[in-house]
Write a protein that holds these residues in place. Structure first.
Motif, PDB file in Angstrom:
ATOM      1  N   ALA A   1      14.944 -13.305   2.967  1.00  0.00           N
ATOM      2  CA  ALA A   1      14.983 -11.861   2.733  1.00  0.00           C
ATOM      3  C   ALA A   1      13.688 -11.363   2.097  1.00  0.00           C
ATOM      4  CB  ALA A   1      16.177 -11.503   1.847  1.00  0.00           C
ATOM      5  N   ARG A   2      13.214 -12.090   1.070  1.00  0.00           N
ATOM      6  CA  ARG A   2      12.009 -11.677   0.350  1.00  0.00           C
ATOM      7  C   ARG A   2      11.271 -12.913  -0.150  1.00  0.00           C
ATOM      8  NH1 ARG A   2      13.480  -7.552  -4.364  1.00  0.00           N
ATOM      9  NH2 ARG A   2      11.200  -7.415  -4.502  1.00  0.00           N
ATOM     10  N   THR A   3       9.950 -12.796  -0.246  1.00  0.00           N
ATOM     11  CA  THR A   3       9.119 -13.873  -0.787  1.00  0.00           C
ATOM     12  C   THR A   3       8.336 -13.344  -1.983  1.00  0.00           C
ATOM     13  OG1 THR A   3       8.916 -14.896   1.395  1.00  0.00           O
ATOM     14  CG2 THR A   3       7.306 -15.552  -0.260  1.00  0.00           C
ATOM     15  N   PHE A   4       8.322 -14.112  -3.061  1.00  0.00           N
ATOM     16  CA  PHE A   4       7.663 -13.725  -4.307  1.00  0.00           C
ATOM     17  C   PHE A   4       6.542 -14.712  -4.623  1.00  0.00           C
ATOM     18  CE2 PHE A   4      11.990 -12.221  -4.384  1.00  0.00           C
ATOM     19  CZ  PHE A   4      11.947 -10.984  -5.023  1.00  0.00           C
ATOM     20  N   SER A   5       5.546 -14.255  -5.385  1.00  0.00           N
ATOM     21  CA  SER A   5       4.511 -15.155  -5.891  1.00  0.00           C
ATOM     22  C   SER A   5       5.028 -15.856  -7.150  1.00  0.00           C
ATOM     23  CB  SER A   5       3.248 -14.367  -6.223  1.00  0.00           C
ATOM     24  OG  SER A   5       3.499 -13.495  -7.325  1.00  0.00           O
ATOM     25  N   LEU A   6       4.314 -16.891  -7.590  1.00  0.00           N
ATOM     26  CA  LEU A   6       4.691 -17.564  -8.841  1.00  0.00           C
ATOM     27  C   LEU A   6       4.743 -16.577 -10.006  1.00  0.00           C
ATOM     28  CD1 LEU A   6       2.900 -21.023  -9.323  1.00  0.00           C
ATOM     29  CD2 LEU A   6       5.343 -20.563  -9.043  1.00  0.00           C
ATOM     30  N   GLU A   7       3.771 -15.637 -10.017  1.00  0.00           N
ATOM     31  CA  GLU A   7       3.726 -14.646 -11.088  1.00  0.00           C
ATOM     32  C   GLU A   7       4.966 -13.762 -11.096  1.00  0.00           C
ATOM     33  OE1 GLU A   7      -0.533 -15.694 -10.079  1.00  0.00           O
ATOM     34  OE2 GLU A   7       1.319 -15.325  -8.983  1.00  0.00           O
ATOM     35  N   GLN A   8       5.636 -13.649  -9.952  1.00  0.00           N
ATOM     36  CA  GLN A   8       6.811 -12.780  -9.815  1.00  0.00           C
ATOM     37  C   GLN A   8       8.138 -13.545  -9.934  1.00  0.00           C
ATOM     38  OE1 GLN A   8       5.625 -11.486  -5.862  1.00  0.00           O
ATOM     39  NE2 GLN A   8       5.268  -9.402  -6.601  1.00  0.00           N
ATOM     40  N   ALA A   9       8.108 -14.756 -10.477  1.00  0.00           N
ATOM     41  CA  ALA A   9       9.322 -15.582 -10.521  1.00  0.00           C
ATOM     42  C   ALA A   9      10.453 -14.896 -11.288  1.00  0.00           C
ATOM     43  CB  ALA A   9       9.012 -16.947 -11.134  1.00  0.00           C
ATOM     44  N   ALA A  10      10.129 -14.188 -12.378  1.00  0.00           N
ATOM     45  CA  ALA A  10      11.172 -13.477 -13.128  1.00  0.00           C
ATOM     46  C   ALA A  10      11.785 -12.373 -12.273  1.00  0.00           C
ATOM     47  CB  ALA A  10      10.598 -12.886 -14.416  1.00  0.00           C
ATOM     48  N   ASP A  11      10.938 -11.660 -11.485  1.00  0.00           N
ATOM     49  CA  ASP A  11      11.453 -10.630 -10.573  1.00  0.00           C
ATOM     50  C   ASP A  11      12.356 -11.252  -9.514  1.00  0.00           C
ATOM     51  OD1 ASP A  11      10.040  -8.616 -11.883  1.00  0.00           O
ATOM     52  OD2 ASP A  11       8.263  -8.891 -10.623  1.00  0.00           O
ATOM     53  N   ALA A  12      11.999 -12.441  -9.056  1.00  0.00           N
ATOM     54  CA  ALA A  12      12.836 -13.137  -8.066  1.00  0.00           C
ATOM     55  C   ALA A  12      14.214 -13.429  -8.641  1.00  0.00           C
ATOM     56  CB  ALA A  12      12.153 -14.427  -7.620  1.00  0.00           C
ATOM     57  N   HIS A  13      14.290 -13.816  -9.903  1.00  0.00           N
ATOM     58  CA  HIS A  13      15.587 -14.071 -10.544  1.00  0.00           C
ATOM     59  C   HIS A  13      16.397 -12.781 -10.663  1.00  0.00           C
ATOM     60  CE1 HIS A  13      15.545 -18.320 -12.359  1.00  0.00           C
ATOM     61  NE2 HIS A  13      14.711 -18.278 -11.333  1.00  0.00           N
TER      62      HIS A  13
ATOM     63  N   LYS B   1      18.200 -16.106   2.020  1.00  0.00           N
ATOM     64  CA  LYS B   1      17.554 -16.753   0.888  1.00  0.00           C
ATOM     65  C   LYS B   1      16.378 -15.937   0.351  1.00  0.00           C
ATOM     66  CE  LYS B   1      18.060 -20.385  -0.455  1.00  0.00           C
ATOM     67  NZ  LYS B   1      18.845 -20.842  -1.627  1.00  0.00           N
ATOM     68  N   LEU B   2      16.020 -16.213  -0.909  1.00  0.00           N
ATOM     69  CA  LEU B   2      14.798 -15.715  -1.528  1.00  0.00           C
ATOM     70  C   LEU B   2      13.848 -16.892  -1.680  1.00  0.00           C
ATOM     71  CD1 LEU B   2      16.317 -13.510  -4.397  1.00  0.00           C
ATOM     72  CD2 LEU B   2      15.631 -12.783  -2.102  1.00  0.00           C
ATOM     73  N   ALA B   3      12.532 -16.617  -1.577  1.00  0.00           N
ATOM     74  CA  ALA B   3      11.533 -17.683  -1.615  1.00  0.00           C
ATOM     75  C   ALA B   3      10.443 -17.366  -2.637  1.00  0.00           C
ATOM     76  CB  ALA B   3      10.894 -17.866  -0.232  1.00  0.00           C
ATOM     77  N   LEU B   4       9.842 -18.446  -3.149  1.00  0.00           N
ATOM     78  CA  LEU B   4       8.632 -18.352  -3.973  1.00  0.00           C
ATOM     79  C   LEU B   4       7.497 -19.012  -3.192  1.00  0.00           C
ATOM     80  CD1 LEU B   4       9.154 -19.458  -7.696  1.00  0.00           C
ATOM     81  CD2 LEU B   4       8.702 -17.167  -6.843  1.00  0.00           C
ATOM     82  N   ARG B   5       6.306 -18.420  -3.286  1.00  0.00           N
ATOM     83  CA  ARG B   5       5.135 -19.029  -2.671  1.00  0.00           C
ATOM     84  C   ARG B   5       4.175 -19.440  -3.797  1.00  0.00           C
ATOM     85  NH1 ARG B   5       3.486 -18.447   2.525  1.00  0.00           N
ATOM     86  NH2 ARG B   5       4.549 -16.468   2.870  1.00  0.00           N
ATOM     87  N   PRO B   6       4.142 -20.729  -4.149  1.00  0.00           N
ATOM     88  CA  PRO B   6       3.301 -21.143  -5.275  1.00  0.00           C
ATOM     89  C   PRO B   6       1.800 -21.012  -5.025  1.00  0.00           C
ATOM     90  CG  PRO B   6       5.044 -22.751  -4.866  1.00  0.00           C
ATOM     91  CD  PRO B   6       5.014 -21.823  -3.698  1.00  0.00           C
ATOM     92  N   ARG B   7       1.388 -20.918  -3.775  1.00  0.00           N
ATOM     93  CA  ARG B   7      -0.048 -20.863  -3.465  1.00  0.00           C
ATOM     94  C   ARG B   7      -0.390 -19.592  -2.716  1.00  0.00           C
ATOM     95  NH1 ARG B   7      -2.259 -25.769  -4.314  1.00  0.00           N
ATOM     96  NH2 ARG B   7      -0.744 -27.415  -4.752  1.00  0.00           N
TER      97      ARG B   7
END
Length: 324
Positions: free
Chosen positions: A296-308, A318-324
């Motif tokens: 549904a959405r992909t977040f950066s590492l900096e946005q991990a709190a927003d992802a939660h 699903k929601l995703a984080l992109r560490p790089r």
């Protein structure tokens, strides 16, 4: 080693258990690789429904572990192999892999690197992108364990997937179809109904608006053979009134309230733990045809709190984080 691995990495980690505001970007040492481990250069990580439970200290308490801070969150991820331990024979540097690890003492997948025991790592099926594979393993294994190990779903049987537009549910729809079942999907919202239809469900209803039990009885006049329930509540319990005598109901531990089935139906809770056998079975089913892992959405590492925080909103898959 042909690839240079830096000594430090960026990671989304917590210094104490608590709410989303505890998650912050840290610079941490890259984990050391034990003899039976694979170091993964992470390109995609899953943001799972149980991650807040981990963030609040639930897994540490449940498993009787002593936490070390900063604590890196995340149970699922994918990327390329950066290094392998000396006992590891199944992987080599550069392989595209995905894996899962619950409360990993080496740190989770919200990071640029993590080190995972090789039994919880697999090559990514050719049909999947790394981003899809990164959010998939725990939910897909949970769905498959329910359908195969607990429900023992047989070709031609009718199965209800309740929560069919969620992380576990949308993959379970596709897996059940590959196992030869007739799938009655209960999704959430017009967008969820459209997703479940696109993924091949034989009939789809909106769990919030439609009379699910009536639609289920129309779909399976003698009653549903099986049901996988990934979300609990009154709507789920009403839907389960459409089970046949002797029907089977499975739900992953953590679904609350616990589903209630009518007398004569068997209800079982279970854990969706990965191992080599179930991962190989999952890969075989995925490779049998097109398979969609909906992000549904992909977040950066900096946005991990927003992802939660986004976990509490309406979203599909699903929601995703992109560490790089």
């Amino acid at each position: 080693m042909t690839q240079t691995i830096s000594s430090t990495m960026r990671a989304a980690a917590i210094d104490r258990f608590g709410g989303p505001e505890t998650i912050a970007l840290h610079t941490l040492p890259v984990p050391k690789v034990e003899p039976d481990e694979v170091l993964i250069r992470i390109e995609s990580a899953g943001v799972a429904e149980w991650d807040p439970f981990e963030r609040e200290g639930g897994f540490v308490k449940m498993l009787g572990m002593t936490p070390t801070f900063p604590y890196v969150l995340g149970t699922d991820g994918a990327g390329t192999v950066a290094a392998v331990g000396k006992q590891v024979t199944g992987f080599k540097e550069g392989d595209r892999v995905y894996g899962a690890s619950l409360a990993n003492p080496k740190g989770g997948f919200y990071a640029e690197y993590t080190s995972v025991k090789d039994e919880y790592v697999s090559r990514i099926p050719d049909k999947l992108a790394i981003e899809q594979a990164g959010v998939m393993l725990s939910d897909a294994v949970t769905g498959l364990r329910g359908l195969d190990d607990i429900l023992r779903l047989k070709r031609g049987e009718s199965v209800m997937i309740f929560g069919a537009s969620g992380g576990i549910g949308h993959m379970a729809v596709q897996l059940a179809k590959r196992m030869g079942a007739r799938v009655f999907a209960v999704a959430s919202g017009d967008d969820g109904v459209a997703l479940a239809k696109r993924l091949g469900a034989d009939a789809v209803v909106d769990g919030h608006r439609d009379d699910v039990a009536a639609a289920a009885r129309k779909f399976a006049p003698v009653g549903l053979d099986a049901a996988l329930v990934t979300a609990g509540g009154e709507a789920a319990d009403r839907a389960l009134t459409a089970m046949r005598e002797g029907g089977r109901v499975a739900y992953p531990n953590g679904v609350e309230p616990e589903p209630k089935a009518p007398p004569g139906a068997k209800v079982a809770a279970y854990d969706g733990e990965p191992d080599r056998e179930i991962i190989d079975k999952l890969n075989g089913l995925i490779e049998a045809g097109p398979f969609e892992v909906h992000i549904a959405r992909t977040f950066s590492l900096e946005q991990a709190a927003d992802a939660h925080r986004a976990l509490d909103e309406h979203y599909l898959g699903k929601l995703a984080l992109r560490p790089r």
